[in-house]
Design an enzyme around this catalytic site. Structure first.
Site: not given
Length: 294
Positions: A106, A275
Site C-alpha cells: 500500500d 487488500h
C-alpha cells in the site's frame, strides 16, 4: 509465534525526526514497509517466520504509527515520496544496512517504489503488494476507481476538511476505511488492532495520513512524470502481488503496467485475499517471499 511479543520496540533519530521500529532475526536485511492506516504491526504474521533467513526491519513509515510527523505545508513537499524515501534510506543507513531486500504494502509500497528509483544500488530485490504506480491510478481514473478508491480524493481535500470529520470518530472511520472488501471487526489481530487504533486516535496521525494523500495528488505526480519523461526504470528484480478479492485485478493488468516501469521482466500473481494480504493470507505471502527473495 505470530506476533512481536518478545521483540523490543526501538526509536532511531534521523534528520527529520524519530522512527519507531523493530528488528528481529539473522541474515540478509529485509525491510518491510506497511500501508495506511496501519503500523509496522501489520507484519506480525510474516516477520517472525522469517527470522532464520533474514534480519527483518519493520519501521513505522514517516507520518504513521509512532514515527515522526513531517511538517504540514501548502506544497505538501515534506510528504512527497521523494522525501519519505530519503527518510527510509537514511534510517537503513544509520542501522548499518547499505543494501537490502524490500517487501512493501500500500502506501509503504509507494515509498518503496520511489526509494528504488532514487537509490537503485540499495535495493537488491523488491516485492510490492496490491498497488500499481500512483501516476497510473490518476491517469486511468474513471468512475469505478473514483467510487472504489474514493478515499484517494476525500483524504486529499484541503486541510482541515477530512481531518475535522475523521477526528470526531477515528475508530469508526478506521473500520469503514478498512472494509473495502466486507469484513468482520475481528478481522485484524487484537494486538495489531490495538496499535492501529491507538495511533489513528492521535490527530497528528490523521493530519499526516491526509497530507500523504495530498502529496500523492500533487507533488508526487510532478516527480513521477519527470521520472517517466527521463525514462528512469527500476533496475532490480521486482515481484508484484495483489489480492484476487480486491480491485487491482478487477480494474487493471498489473503485470503489464509494472513492466513499463521496470528494466527486467516483472514477476507476480494474484493472492487469494482482499487488500490486506499479509494478514489475510500470510501463508502465500511467505511462500512468495521465500521463493522470490531466496
Amino acid at each position: 509465534m505470530d506476533f512481536f511479543r518478545d521483540v523490543e520496540i526501538s526509536f532511531l533519530k534521523i534528520k527529520r525526526g524519530f522512527i519507531r521500529y523493530r528488528v528481529l532475526g539473522n541474515g540478509p536485511p529485509l525491510l518491510m514497509l506497511h500501508g495506511n492506516p496501519q503500523t509496522h504491526a501489520m507484519w506480525h504474521k510474516i516477520a517472525p517466520k522469517l527470522i532464520k533467513k533474514f534480519t527483518i526491519i519493520c519501521p513505522d513509515i514517516p507520518g504513521y504509527g509512532k514515527s515522526f510527523k513531517p511538517k504540514l505545508s501548502l506544497s505538501h513537499e515534506d510528504y512527497s515520496k521523494i522525501n519519505m524515501a530519503r527518510d527510509v534510506s537514511e534510517f537503513m543507513s544509520l542501522l548499518g544496512f547499505n543494501s537490502y531486500y524490500i517487501v512493501a504494502h500500500d502506501r509503504g509500497a509507494r515509498i518503496a517504489h520511489r526509494l528504488a528509483i532514487d537509490f537503485p544500488n540499495k535495493v537488491i530485490k523488491m516485492i510490492l503488494l496490491d498497488i500499481i504506480p500512483t501516476l497510473e491510478h490518476f491517469e486511468r481514473t474513471d468512475m469505478d476507481f473514483a467510487m472504489g478508491y474514493y478515499h484517494w480524493f476525500w483524504l486529499a481535500q484541503r486541510s482541515p476538511i477530512p481531518e475535522s470529520v475523521i477526528n470526531k470518530a477515528p475508530e469508526e472511520w478506521f473500520f469503514a476505511h478498512t472494509s473495502r472488501e466486507e469484513k468482520n471487526k475481528d478481522f485484524f489481530s487484537p494486538l495489531a488492532l490495538t496499535d492501529y487504533l491507538e495511533c489513528i486516535k492521535n490527530p497528528e496521525t490523521i493530519s499526516a495520513i491526509c497530507e500523504d494523500y495530498r502529496a500523492a495528488a500533487t507533488i508526487d505526480l510532478v516527480d513521477d512524470k519527470l521520472s517517466r519523461k527521463n525514462n528512469i526504470k527500476l533496475q532490480m528484480p521486482i515481484q508484484v502481488l495483489w489480492g484476487s478479492k480486491g480491485k487491482i485485478e478487477e480494474w487493471y493488468k498489473p503485470l503489464s503496467i509494472w513492466q513499463n516501469y521496470c528494466s527486467q521482466e516483472v514477476k507476480g500473481n494474484a493472492i487469494n485475499s482482499g487488500h490486506y494480504l499479509a494478514e489475510e493470507n500470510p501463508k502465500e505471502i511467505l511462500k512468495n517471499i521465500n521463493n522470490f527473495l531466496t
